[in-house]
Design an enzyme around this catalytic site. Sequence first.
Site, PDB file in Angstrom:
ATOM      1  N   GLN A   1       0.743  -1.198   0.001  1.00 47.26           N
ATOM      2  CA  GLN A   1       0.158   0.083   0.119  1.00 47.26           C
ATOM      3  C   GLN A   1       0.788   1.098  -0.266  1.00 47.26           C
ATOM      4  OE1 GLN A   1      -3.649  -0.149   0.474  1.00 47.26           O
ATOM      5  NE2 GLN A   1      -3.454   1.951  -0.138  1.00 47.26           N
ATOM      6  N   PHE A   2       1.427   1.622  -1.256  1.00 40.20           N
ATOM      7  CA  PHE A   2       2.482   2.662  -1.208  1.00 40.20           C
ATOM      8  C   PHE A   2       1.626   4.025  -0.934  1.00 40.20           C
ATOM      9  CE2 PHE A   2       0.257   3.336  -5.377  1.00 40.20           C
ATOM     10  CZ  PHE A   2       0.224   4.638  -5.464  1.00 40.20           C
ATOM     11  N   THR A   3       0.300   3.946  -0.803  1.00 42.11           N
ATOM     12  CA  THR A   3      -0.290   5.590  -0.622  1.00 42.11           C
ATOM     13  C   THR A   3      -0.269   5.788   0.857  1.00 42.11           C
ATOM     14  OG1 THR A   3      -2.502   4.362  -0.393  1.00 42.11           O
ATOM     15  CG2 THR A   3      -1.777   5.097  -2.337  1.00 42.11           C
TER      16      THR A   3
END
Length: 150
Positions: free
Chosen positions: A78-80
């Site tokens: 989940q890079f966000t």
Amino acid sequence: MRAVIQRVQSSSVTVDGQVIAQIGRGFNLLLGIKEDDTEQDMDYIIQKAVNLRVFEDDEGKMNLSLLDVGGELLVVSQFTLYGDCRKGRRPSFSRSGPVAAAREKYQRFVEKLRQQPVAKIETGEFQADMTVDIVNDGPVTLLLDSEKQF
């Protein structure tokens, strides 16, 4: 490294209409990786996740860990989680770093996690467009940051 941990009754990941990972009771762990994360950051998140005492004991008190209850774990990249929304209306993801390096760190994180005595460990697909179904239990949602910012 950051993680959002949700205690779940079940959770699954679907890619292109196919369920690729599925767990029962345990944790859904959304994992954010930044470019300068180290093995120590991984170890911190892993140890916190598997040992957090957020499952009820016989008296209804949150006193048992994932390991204590034989819980399962679903890890989703989940890079966000490193999205910076302080300026403007479009988040900046510059702290997430290059995709190739993040992929290697994600794979290493999962490799290290698999060394833990967790009943079942499943993963999403790195950099895929995923649908994540989460049946939150409680709800219990916790935030972890290896730099201990929260």
